[in-house]
Design a protein around this motif. Structure first.
Motif, PDB file in Angstrom:
ATOM      1  N   PHE A 177      57.321  36.886  42.119  1.00  0.00           N
ATOM      2  CA  PHE A 177      56.766  35.929  41.165  1.00  0.00           C
ATOM      3  C   PHE A 177      56.113  36.699  40.013  1.00  0.00           C
ATOM      4  O   PHE A 177      55.865  37.901  40.113  1.00  0.00           O
ATOM      5  CB  PHE A 177      55.751  34.988  41.827  1.00  0.00           C
ATOM      6  N   THR A 178      55.862  35.987  38.938  1.00  0.00           N
ATOM      7  CA  THR A 178      55.214  36.598  37.785  1.00  0.00           C
ATOM      8  C   THR A 178      53.735  36.754  38.083  1.00  0.00           C
ATOM      9  O   THR A 178      52.996  35.767  38.152  1.00  0.00           O
ATOM     10  CB  THR A 178      55.435  35.731  36.528  1.00  0.00           C
ATOM     11  N   PHE A 179      53.315  37.978  38.283  1.00  0.00           N
ATOM     12  CA  PHE A 179      52.001  38.294  38.839  1.00  0.00           C
ATOM     13  C   PHE A 179      50.855  38.062  37.865  1.00  0.00           C
ATOM     14  O   PHE A 179      49.817  37.499  38.230  1.00  0.00           O
ATOM     15  CB  PHE A 179      52.034  39.758  39.285  1.00  0.00           C
ATOM     16  N   SER A 180      51.024  38.480  36.636  1.00  0.00           N
ATOM     17  CA  SER A 180      49.879  38.608  35.728  1.00  0.00           C
ATOM     18  C   SER A 180      49.105  37.319  35.454  1.00  0.00           C
ATOM     19  O   SER A 180      47.896  37.385  35.250  1.00  0.00           O
ATOM     20  CB  SER A 180      50.319  39.255  34.421  1.00  0.00           C
ATOM     21  N   PRO A 181      49.706  36.139  35.440  1.00  0.00           N
ATOM     22  CA  PRO A 181      48.895  34.958  35.115  1.00  0.00           C
ATOM     23  C   PRO A 181      47.972  34.473  36.231  1.00  0.00           C
ATOM     24  O   PRO A 181      47.101  33.632  35.989  1.00  0.00           O
ATOM     25  CB  PRO A 181      49.956  33.865  34.835  1.00  0.00           C
ATOM     26  N   TYR A 182      48.175  34.987  37.443  1.00  0.00           N
ATOM     27  CA  TYR A 182      47.435  34.465  38.578  1.00  0.00           C
ATOM     28  C   TYR A 182      46.103  35.181  38.790  1.00  0.00           C
ATOM     29  O   TYR A 182      45.990  36.391  38.610  1.00  0.00           O
ATOM     30  CB  TYR A 182      48.249  34.597  39.868  1.00  0.00           C
ATOM     31  N   THR A 183      45.108  34.400  39.190  1.00  0.00           N
ATOM     32  CA  THR A 183      43.907  34.978  39.776  1.00  0.00           C
ATOM     33  C   THR A 183      44.261  35.438  41.181  1.00  0.00           C
ATOM     34  O   THR A 183      44.948  34.737  41.923  1.00  0.00           O
ATOM     35  CB  THR A 183      42.787  33.924  39.828  1.00  0.00           C
ATOM     36  N   MET A 184      43.797  36.629  41.532  1.00  0.00           N
ATOM     37  CA  MET A 184      44.063  37.181  42.856  1.00  0.00           C
ATOM     38  C   MET A 184      42.755  37.271  43.630  1.00  0.00           C
ATOM     39  O   MET A 184      41.692  37.530  43.059  1.00  0.00           O
ATOM     40  CB  MET A 184      44.707  38.559  42.743  1.00  0.00           C
ATOM     41  N   ARG A 185      42.872  37.066  44.924  1.00  0.00           N
ATOM     42  CA  ARG A 185      41.675  37.040  45.766  1.00  0.00           C
ATOM     43  C   ARG A 185      41.890  37.859  47.026  1.00  0.00           C
ATOM     44  O   ARG A 185      43.007  37.938  47.540  1.00  0.00           O
ATOM     45  CB  ARG A 185      41.339  35.596  46.142  1.00  0.00           C
ATOM     46  N   TRP A 186      40.803  38.423  47.520  1.00  0.00           N
ATOM     47  CA  TRP A 186      40.763  39.041  48.835  1.00  0.00           C
ATOM     48  C   TRP A 186      39.915  38.163  49.755  1.00  0.00           C
ATOM     49  O   TRP A 186      38.864  37.660  49.355  1.00  0.00           O
ATOM     50  CB  TRP A 186      40.159  40.437  48.786  1.00  0.00           C
ATOM     51  N   TYR A 187      40.399  38.029  50.988  1.00  0.00           N
ATOM     52  CA  TYR A 187      39.719  37.256  52.017  1.00  0.00           C
ATOM     53  C   TYR A 187      39.540  38.153  53.234  1.00  0.00           C
ATOM     54  O   TYR A 187      40.303  39.111  53.433  1.00  0.00           O
ATOM     55  CB  TYR A 187      40.552  36.042  52.432  1.00  0.00           C
ATOM     56  N   ARG A 188      38.573  37.799  54.055  1.00  0.00           N
ATOM     57  CA  ARG A 188      38.381  38.529  55.305  1.00  0.00           C
ATOM     58  C   ARG A 188      38.259  37.537  56.448  1.00  0.00           C
ATOM     59  O   ARG A 188      37.592  36.505  56.330  1.00  0.00           O
ATOM     60  CB  ARG A 188      37.092  39.361  55.215  1.00  0.00           C
ATOM     61  N   GLN A 189      38.892  37.876  57.543  1.00  0.00           N
ATOM     62  CA  GLN A 189      38.715  37.111  58.778  1.00  0.00           C
ATOM     63  C   GLN A 189      38.111  38.039  59.811  1.00  0.00           C
ATOM     64  O   GLN A 189      38.791  38.929  60.331  1.00  0.00           O
ATOM     65  CB  GLN A 189      40.031  36.526  59.277  1.00  0.00           C
ATOM     66  N   ALA A 190      36.825  37.850  60.069  1.00  0.00           N
ATOM     67  CA  ALA A 190      36.138  38.641  61.072  1.00  0.00           C
ATOM     68  C   ALA A 190      36.526  38.140  62.460  1.00  0.00           C
ATOM     69  O   ALA A 190      36.941  36.978  62.608  1.00  0.00           O
ATOM     70  CB  ALA A 190      34.635  38.540  60.865  1.00  0.00           C
ATOM     71  N   PRO A 191      36.395  38.976  63.459  1.00  0.00           N
ATOM     72  CA  PRO A 191      36.768  38.562  64.823  1.00  0.00           C
ATOM     73  C   PRO A 191      36.076  37.269  65.241  1.00  0.00           C
ATOM     74  O   PRO A 191      34.850  37.156  65.163  1.00  0.00           O
ATOM     75  CB  PRO A 191      36.324  39.747  65.677  1.00  0.00           C
ATOM     76  N   GLY A 192      36.866  36.291  65.646  1.00  0.00           N
ATOM     77  CA  GLY A 192      36.325  35.035  66.131  1.00  0.00           C
ATOM     78  C   GLY A 192      35.794  34.099  65.066  1.00  0.00           C
ATOM     79  O   GLY A 192      35.181  33.073  65.387  1.00  0.00           O
TER      80      GLY A 192
END
Length: 114
Positions: free
Chosen positions: A26-41
């Protein structure tokens, strides 16, 4: 269309890691990108966001001042630099875009332990 996370691993408290997220299909540049974390449980939670023009936010107070999100639009890459890591940073880290979330990838596991 996919996102592939990498760069996780086992690190001692106080160490650093740089996570990478490779986007394709996909065309990357127009999107906001995010990082998420899933901690154990626990549920997945939003860690950091970077807009198409580079504006950044870190959402978890415990990570402010230690984590930095960045992107390289020429390479379709998003990064999360994590410094001064703590055991509570442990989890599986995922990236995604907004709007129009993609199916979640495998993520990259970060374990902070001595």
């Amino acid at each position: 269309v996919q996102l592939v996370e990498s760069g996780g691993g086992l690190v001692q408290p106080g160490g650093s890691l740089r996570l990478s997220c490779a986007a394709s299909g996909f065309t990357f540049s127009p999107y906001t990108m995010r990082w998420y974390r899933q901690a154990p449980g626990k549920a997945r939670e939003l860690v950091a966001s970077i807009s198409s023009v580079g504006g950044t936010s870190i959402y978890l107070d415990s990570m402010k001042g230690r984590f930095t999100i960045s992107r390289d639009n020429a390479k379709n890459m998003t990064y999360l630099q994590m410094n001064s890591l703590k055991p509570e940073d442990t989890g599986v880290y995922y990236c995604n875009r907004i709007p129009s979330l993609l199916p979640w990838g495998q993520g990259t596991r970060v374990t902070v332990s001595s």
